[in-house]
Design an enzyme around this catalytic site. Structure first.
Site, PDB file in Angstrom:
ATOM      1  N   GLU A   1      34.360   0.179  48.221  1.00 49.18           N
ATOM      2  CA  GLU A   1      34.675  -0.147  49.619  1.00 49.18           C
ATOM      3  C   GLU A   1      35.689   0.823  50.212  1.00 49.18           C
ATOM      4  O   GLU A   1      36.779   1.007  49.663  1.00 49.18           O
ATOM      5  CB  GLU A   1      35.221  -1.585  49.685  1.00 49.18           C
ATOM      6  CG  GLU A   1      35.462  -2.061  51.106  1.00 49.18           C
ATOM      7  CD  GLU A   1      35.921  -3.522  51.173  1.00 49.18           C
ATOM      8  OE1 GLU A   1      35.589  -4.318  50.266  1.00 49.18           O
ATOM      9  OE2 GLU A   1      36.611  -3.858  52.147  1.00 49.18           O
TER      10      GLU A   1
ATOM     11  N   LYS B   1      40.189 -12.637  48.917  1.00 48.87           N
ATOM     12  CA  LYS B   1      39.223 -11.544  48.691  1.00 48.87           C
ATOM     13  C   LYS B   1      39.932 -10.197  48.856  1.00 48.87           C
ATOM     14  O   LYS B   1      39.722  -9.262  48.091  1.00 48.87           O
ATOM     15  CB  LYS B   1      38.049 -11.676  49.674  1.00 48.87           C
ATOM     16  CG  LYS B   1      36.895 -10.722  49.423  1.00 48.87           C
ATOM     17  CD  LYS B   1      37.060  -9.369  50.068  1.00 48.87           C
ATOM     18  CE  LYS B   1      35.861  -8.484  49.798  1.00 48.87           C
ATOM     19  NZ  LYS B   1      36.048  -7.113  50.271  1.00 48.87           N
TER      20      LYS B   1
ATOM     21  N   ASP C   1      37.445  -7.090  32.104  1.00 49.04           N
ATOM     22  CA  ASP C   1      36.310  -7.908  32.535  1.00 49.04           C
ATOM     23  C   ASP C   1      36.639  -8.553  33.892  1.00 49.04           C
ATOM     24  O   ASP C   1      37.347  -9.551  33.961  1.00 49.04           O
ATOM     25  CB  ASP C   1      36.081  -8.986  31.453  1.00 49.04           C
ATOM     26  CG  ASP C   1      34.918  -9.897  31.756  1.00 49.04           C
ATOM     27  OD1 ASP C   1      34.456  -9.927  32.907  1.00 49.04           O
ATOM     28  OD2 ASP C   1      34.482 -10.603  30.827  1.00 49.04           O
TER      29      ASP C   1
ATOM     30  N   HIS D   1      39.614   0.709  59.481  1.00 46.54           N
ATOM     31  CA  HIS D   1      38.469   0.574  58.591  1.00 46.54           C
ATOM     32  C   HIS D   1      37.314   1.461  59.037  1.00 46.54           C
ATOM     33  O   HIS D   1      36.707   2.158  58.235  1.00 46.54           O
ATOM     34  CB  HIS D   1      38.032  -0.887  58.547  1.00 46.54           C
ATOM     35  CG  HIS D   1      36.931  -1.141  57.576  1.00 46.54           C
ATOM     36  ND1 HIS D   1      37.128  -1.107  56.218  1.00 46.54           N
ATOM     37  CD2 HIS D   1      35.616  -1.385  57.762  1.00 46.54           C
ATOM     38  CE1 HIS D   1      35.996  -1.338  55.607  1.00 46.54           C
ATOM     39  NE2 HIS D   1      35.050  -1.509  56.527  1.00 46.54           N
TER      40      HIS D   1
HETATM   41  C1  MEV Z   1      38.148  -6.756  53.458  1.00 44.12           C
HETATM   42  O1  MEV Z   1      37.535  -6.260  52.296  1.00 44.12           O
HETATM   43  C2  MEV Z   1      39.362  -7.584  53.091  1.00 44.12           C
HETATM   44  C3  MEV Z   1      40.050  -8.279  54.268  1.00 44.12           C
HETATM   45  O2  MEV Z   1      39.117  -9.078  54.997  1.00 44.12           O
HETATM   46  C4  MEV Z   1      41.148  -9.144  53.680  1.00 44.12           C
HETATM   47  C5  MEV Z   1      41.816 -10.062  54.676  1.00 44.12           C
HETATM   48  O3  MEV Z   1      41.179 -10.471  55.669  1.00 44.12           O
HETATM   49  O4  MEV Z   1      42.982 -10.413  54.403  1.00 44.12           O
HETATM   50  C6  MEV Z   1      40.616  -7.284  55.237  1.00 44.12           C
END
Ligand code: MEV
Length: 450
Positions: A85, A280, A296, A393
């Site tokens: 990513e 995430k 792992d 991004h």
């Molecule tokens: C994207 O891979 C991760 C985010 O969505 C985490 C977040 O929203 O805190 C930017």
């Protein structure tokens, strides 16, 4: 079922590729060429990779990036990150730089206990089972001595074995719940070997136990397996500075930034939809280092999310507060990691990544990985509470879009320059490249006519 599938695993690698190419692709030759183009040119290295798993046909690349300049407990690290990513490595590096001038990251291993269980059915008197277990407990340690000898030399081994009555959940269901210290190895093989021996000892000793009836002697082991839930193998990563030191962004005061940041964390603490995305982001950092160091990531993922839900509702792994003008942001994560065994001595790039980190112990690696998670979370929340993430991004993602558009190197350079001042989107990039190509075409036609 085609003939080749029967006994497929016995086919040679080339035979497997031939079968695959013929069976599933309109252009078998092109598919074969592509698969082979990802082979390592060094046959020895390729063989190593072929033997990691079964039915290998080629390698599947992930980019390996590095995030330099992390200060953790006063020591400088360059952190390797294997991830597909865009923006993740950039965000980590940016957070590393930000905190390097504000005291760096602190990390503390809170505990290192791993867990394994023998799940079994016993149809009989519960008190008799308890007495049996107390009387035979030592046998479980003695019978595993050959397995635990080396681990004990390194300071690890079996910490404890408990009998747990789970009959309120399933009739006749009991467990041997064992805890382990596995030092620098993740310990899966060690724990599972101990558990399988416990299972054998349990059945054999029950058969010999004269106080049991015939039915009670007939203990039925359902399974013996380690748990990837490790709530007593936890590391804390933390950053802290005076609120006024959060002064990087000219568009927002440090106080407003700190308030918004803490609010964003609080939202993730109470709101599951947000907590999952928040975590995430943390896992973006954690998984990338876990993969790069040959650990792992499925085990880590499963354990971390169970930990995030340990109080009955899924919540944020990180927390933030402002107290007496001091901003503190921290994260507790369960991480069962190894720096010996497994892929660590086999995969050449894993070895290199561990060397890059100064060949850390498992505890030191826990600290590094947790910091990568906290850094990632800090980067994401900083963007989300100020500019939003899309601006940064999409800039990072621009190269992926240009590659999809099959842009030439010159087109890429022109696009990067253009989008320094313009908002990146897929359609804007496509329009820009089309424009470049139209101008080029017109120029070629003009040249031709002259
Ligand atoms: C994207 O891979 C991760 C985010 O969505 C985490 C977040 O929203 O805190 C930017």
């Amino acid at each position: 079922m085609s003939k080749a599938i029967l006994g497929f695993s016995k086919l040679s690698k080339q035979e497997k590729i031939n079968w695959l190419a013929q069976q599933h692709f309109a252009d078998p030759e092109a598919a074969t060429t592509l698969l082979q183009s990802y082979w390592n040119t060094d046959a020895e290295v390729q063989k190593l990779h072929d033997e990691f798993i079964e039915n290998t046909v080629t390698n599947f690349y992930l980019p390996l990036g590095i995030a330099p300049g992390f200060i953790i407990n006063g020591k400088e690290y360059t952190i390797p990150m294997a991830i597909e990513e865009s923006s993740v490595v950039a965000a980590a590096s940016k957070a590393a730089k930000f905190w390097s001038t504000r005291g760096g990251f602190k990390a503390t291993v809170l505990n290192t206990e791993k867990i394994g269980q023998v799940h079994f059915m016993y149809n009989g008197n519960a008190d008799k089972l308890k007495v049996f277990f107390e009387e035979t407990k030592n046998e479980f340690f003695t019978d595993t001595e050959t397995i635990t000898k080396n681990m004990q030399k390194r300071g690890g081994g079996i910490l404890n074995i408990e009998l747990r009555d789970k009959t309120h959940l399933i009739p006749n269901y009991y467990q041997l719940h064992a805890t382990f210290e596995t030092i620098d190895s993740m310990g899966a093989n060690f724990i599972n070997s101990c558990l399988e021996q416990f299972s054998k000892t349990l059945r054999e000793e029950a058969q010999l136990y004269t106080a049991f009836t015939e039915e009670e002697k007939d203990i039925k082991v359902v399974m013996s397996i380690l748990s990837n839930y490790v709530p007593e193998c936890v590391v804390r990563a933390e950053v802290s500075c005076p609120v006024e030191a959060l002064n990087e962004d000219k568009n927002i005061s440090p106080e407003e930034f700190a308030d918004k940041f803490v609010a964003a964390v609080k939202i993730a603490e109470v709101e599951t939809y947000r907590a999952v995305t928040h975590n995430k982001g943390i896992m973006n950092g954690i998984d990338a280092v876990v993969v790069a160091t040959g650990n792992d990531f499925r085990a880590v993922e499963a354990g971390v999310h169970a930990y995030a839900a340990k109080n009955g509702h899924y919540t944020s792994l990180s927390h933030a507060k402002i107290e007496d003008g001091q901003f503190t942001f921290w994260l507790d994560v369960p991480l069962a990691l190894g720096t010996v065994g497994g892929l660590t001595t086999l995969h050449p790039l894993v070895k290199l990544c561990l060397q890059m980190l100064g060949n850390p112990s498992a505890q030191e690696l826990m600290q590094i990985v947790a910091v990568a998670g906290l850094a990632q979370n800090f980067g994401a929340l900083r963007s989300l509470t100020t500019t939003g993430i899309q601006q940064g991004h999409m800039k990072m993602h621009l190269m992926n879009i240009l590659n999809q558009l099959e842009a030439t190197e010159t087109e890429k350079q022109q696009a990067v320059k253009h989008f320094e001042k313009n908002t990146v989107s897929h359609s804007a990039a496509a329009e820009f490249v089309t424009q470049l190509r139209t101008i080029d075409k017109a120029r070629i036609e003009e040249d031709f006519l002259q």
